[in-house]
Design a protein around this motif. Structure first.
Motif, PDB file in Angstrom:
ATOM      1  N   MET A  47      60.498  36.352   5.700  1.00  0.00           N
ATOM      2  CA  MET A  47      59.129  36.381   5.209  1.00  0.00           C
ATOM      3  C   MET A  47      59.104  36.523   3.691  1.00  0.00           C
ATOM      4  N   ILE A  48      60.000  37.354   3.170  1.00  0.00           N
ATOM      5  CA  ILE A  48      60.101  37.523   1.717  1.00  0.00           C
ATOM      6  C   ILE A  48      60.508  36.208   1.061  1.00  0.00           C
ATOM      7  N   GLU A  49      61.451  35.509   1.674  1.00  0.00           N
ATOM      8  CA  GLU A  49      61.873  34.211   1.140  1.00  0.00           C
ATOM      9  C   GLU A  49      60.699  33.239   1.082  1.00  0.00           C
ATOM     10  N   LEU A  50      59.906  33.189   2.132  1.00  0.00           N
ATOM     11  CA  LEU A  50      58.747  32.292   2.163  1.00  0.00           C
ATOM     12  C   LEU A  50      57.755  32.661   1.066  1.00  0.00           C
ATOM     13  N   TYR A  51      57.574  33.955   0.849  1.00  0.00           N
ATOM     14  CA  TYR A  51      56.687  34.402  -0.227  1.00  0.00           C
ATOM     15  C   TYR A  51      57.250  34.007  -1.595  1.00  0.00           C
ATOM     16  N   GLN A  52      58.532  34.231  -1.810  1.00  0.00           N
ATOM     17  CA  GLN A  52      59.151  33.915  -3.094  1.00  0.00           C
ATOM     18  C   GLN A  52      59.143  32.419  -3.385  1.00  0.00           C
ATOM     19  N   GLN A  53      59.158  31.623  -2.326  1.00  0.00           N
ATOM     20  CA  GLN A  53      59.094  30.170  -2.486  1.00  0.00           C
ATOM     21  C   GLN A  53      57.666  29.674  -2.715  1.00  0.00           C
ATOM     22  N   GLY A  54      56.712  30.591  -2.614  1.00  0.00           N
ATOM     23  CA  GLY A  54      55.320  30.218  -2.816  1.00  0.00           C
ATOM     24  C   GLY A  54      54.655  29.622  -1.590  1.00  0.00           C
ATOM     25  N   ASP A  55      55.303  29.752  -0.431  1.00  0.00           N
ATOM     26  CA  ASP A  55      54.747  29.179   0.792  1.00  0.00           C
ATOM     27  C   ASP A  55      53.629  30.025   1.377  1.00  0.00           C
ATOM     28  N   ILE A  56      53.674  31.338   1.167  1.00  0.00           N
ATOM     29  CA  ILE A  56      52.655  32.224   1.735  1.00  0.00           C
ATOM     30  C   ILE A  56      52.304  33.330   0.748  1.00  0.00           C
ATOM     31  N   SER A  57      51.139  33.912   0.982  1.00  0.00           N
ATOM     32  CA  SER A  57      50.702  35.082   0.224  1.00  0.00           C
ATOM     33  C   SER A  57      50.173  36.117   1.202  1.00  0.00           C
ATOM     34  N   PHE A  58      50.422  37.374   0.880  1.00  0.00           N
ATOM     35  CA  PHE A  58      49.925  38.490   1.690  1.00  0.00           C
ATOM     36  C   PHE A  58      48.752  39.192   1.007  1.00  0.00           C
ATOM     37  N   LYS A  59      48.240  38.590  -0.044  1.00  0.00           N
ATOM     38  CA  LYS A  59      47.251  39.246  -0.906  1.00  0.00           C
ATOM     39  C   LYS A  59      46.013  39.710  -0.152  1.00  0.00           C
ATOM     40  N   HIS A  87      62.143  47.157   3.078  1.00  0.00           N
ATOM     41  CA  HIS A  87      62.448  45.879   3.707  1.00  0.00           C
ATOM     42  C   HIS A  87      61.356  44.821   3.569  1.00  0.00           C
ATOM     43  N   LEU A  88      60.138  45.229   3.135  1.00  0.00           N
ATOM     44  CA  LEU A  88      59.086  44.209   3.040  1.00  0.00           C
ATOM     45  C   LEU A  88      58.090  44.477   1.913  1.00  0.00           C
ATOM     46  N   PHE A  89      57.385  45.574   1.962  1.00  0.00           N
ATOM     47  CA  PHE A  89      56.223  45.770   1.095  1.00  0.00           C
ATOM     48  C   PHE A  89      56.545  45.670  -0.390  1.00  0.00           C
ATOM     49  N   ALA A  90      57.692  46.183  -0.802  1.00  0.00           N
ATOM     50  CA  ALA A  90      58.033  46.192  -2.226  1.00  0.00           C
ATOM     51  C   ALA A  90      58.350  44.797  -2.759  1.00  0.00           C
ATOM     52  N   HIS A  91      58.458  43.815  -1.877  1.00  0.00           N
ATOM     53  CA  HIS A  91      58.918  42.484  -2.284  1.00  0.00           C
ATOM     54  C   HIS A  91      57.852  41.395  -2.149  1.00  0.00           C
ATOM     55  N   ILE A  92      56.639  41.780  -1.736  1.00  0.00           N
ATOM     56  CA  ILE A  92      55.578  40.794  -1.540  1.00  0.00           C
ATOM     57  C   ILE A  92      54.315  41.260  -2.265  1.00  0.00           C
ATOM     58  N   ASP A  93      53.273  40.428  -2.229  1.00  0.00           N
ATOM     59  CA  ASP A  93      52.048  40.717  -2.984  1.00  0.00           C
ATOM     60  C   ASP A  93      50.974  41.412  -2.147  1.00  0.00           C
ATOM     61  N   LEU A  94      51.399  42.164  -1.144  1.00  0.00           N
ATOM     62  CA  LEU A  94      50.462  42.900  -0.296  1.00  0.00           C
ATOM     63  C   LEU A  94      50.019  44.177  -1.009  1.00  0.00           C
ATOM     64  N   PRO A  95      48.725  44.326  -1.307  1.00  0.00           N
ATOM     65  CA  PRO A  95      48.253  45.545  -1.982  1.00  0.00           C
ATOM     66  C   PRO A  95      48.539  46.792  -1.145  1.00  0.00           C
ATOM     67  N   ALA A  96      48.950  47.854  -1.812  1.00  0.00           N
ATOM     68  CA  ALA A  96      49.328  49.086  -1.103  1.00  0.00           C
ATOM     69  C   ALA A  96      48.193  49.624  -0.248  1.00  0.00           C
ATOM     70  N   GLY A  97      46.966  49.460  -0.710  1.00  0.00           N
ATOM     71  CA  GLY A  97      45.817  49.970   0.029  1.00  0.00           C
ATOM     72  C   GLY A  97      45.519  49.231   1.308  1.00  0.00           C
ATOM     73  N   GLN A  98      46.221  48.127   1.537  1.00  0.00           N
ATOM     74  CA  GLN A  98      45.994  47.325   2.740  1.00  0.00           C
ATOM     75  C   GLN A  98      47.108  47.501   3.773  1.00  0.00           C
ATOM     76  N   THR A  99      47.984  48.493   3.539  1.00  0.00           N
ATOM     77  CA  THR A  99      49.033  48.824   4.502  1.00  0.00           C
ATOM     78  C   THR A  99      48.674  50.129   5.202  1.00  0.00           C
ATOM     79  N   HIS A 100      48.947  50.196   6.482  1.00  0.00           N
ATOM     80  CA  HIS A 100      48.609  51.390   7.254  1.00  0.00           C
ATOM     81  C   HIS A 100      49.758  51.776   8.170  1.00  0.00           C
ATOM     82  N   LEU A 101      50.132  53.027   8.117  1.00  0.00           N
ATOM     83  CA  LEU A 101      51.066  53.632   9.057  1.00  0.00           C
ATOM     84  C   LEU A 101      50.476  54.951   9.508  1.00  0.00           C
TER      85      LEU A 101
END
Length: 240
Positions: A47-59, A87-101
């Motif tokens: 998933m990180i690779e796809l993001y880095q390639q510009g194929d997807i955004s988690f924004k 393993h994921l959040f630090a490497h993509i453009d997903l805003p911290a406020g949109q993650t829930h645990l």
């Protein structure tokens, strides 16, 4: 229920990551249900690779994780919050406020469970990623005579703690409790992706997919869902 078997885990991981990518392309504001443990690590890498390639955004996406250990702070090396960041959040453009645990260190764990359920009710999960425990657990829903539908505190079985001990200095350091999304909440997801790897999971996978539907094998309840995709490597699927 769809079953797909792969010759290599790399192929499996790539396929699973693409399913998430497709969901985000179709609906950028998708709600993603995420899992931890060794099973999804390769999927997150793809998933990180796809993001880095510009194929997807988690924004515009929102994520909900299945579970967290009770008593571990978010910055603890073995907390699931730390796992997701590493393993994921630090490497993509997903805003911290949109993650829930779920918060395993909440002062009032019952209130934390109720609050997590309220958030899940407000924003249904579009695609939920699951691994499979050796005893058939999904999330941290352990085998029992009856299961709780919503988010709750669970006493971890010795076998589960032993399986997770490899991540800790010793089994004595593995928490005895976890806070987990309930099976009822999991089954509310629009689609479910069950990923199983390794020959040691072959027996429980067969039981989950082809055995009776019973709370003694929580994963068997996935048989009742209308949209489940099961991805397995050749070793995990050898008994099917």
């Amino acid at each position: 229920m769809q079953l797909k078997m792969f010759e290599t885990t790399s192929e499996l991981d790539r396929y699973a990551a693409q399913l998430f990518a497709d969901a985000l392309k179709e609906k950028p504001a998708s709600t993603l249900g995420l899992a931890t443990g060794s099973t999804p690590v390769g999927i997150y890498e793809k998933m990180i690779e796809l993001y880095q390639q510009g194929d997807i955004s988690f924004k515009y996406a929102t994520t909900f994780n299945l579970d967290e250990y009770v008593g571990l702070t978010a910055d603890h090396e073995q907390s699931y919050a730390r796992f997701m960041n590493r393993h994921l959040f630090a490497h993509i453009d997903l805003p911290a406020g949109q993650t829930h645990l779920p918060q395993g260190t909440a002062d009032d764990l019952a209130a934390e469970c109720a609050n997590y359920d309220r958030m899940l009710e407000e924003r249904a999960v579009d695609i939920q990623l699951l691994g499979l425990g050796h005893n058939g657990h999904i999330g941290f829903n352990e085998p029992d005579r009856e299961l709780q539908s919503g988010t709750h505190i669970v006493e971890l079985e010795q076998a589960t703690r032993e399986a997770n001990a490899r991540f800790f200095a010793s089994i004595d350091d593995v928490p005895t409790q976890a806070i987990t999304m309930g099976v009822g909440s999991i089954l509310k997801a629009e689609s479910i992706l069950l990923v199983v790897k390794g020959s040691d999971k072959a027996g429980i996978l067969k039981q989950a997919l082809q055995g009776p539907i019973t709370t003694e094998c929580p994963a068997s309840l996935l048989q009742t869902h209308k949209n489940v995709t099961v991805l397995v490597d050749r070793e995990a699927g050898r008994l099917l």
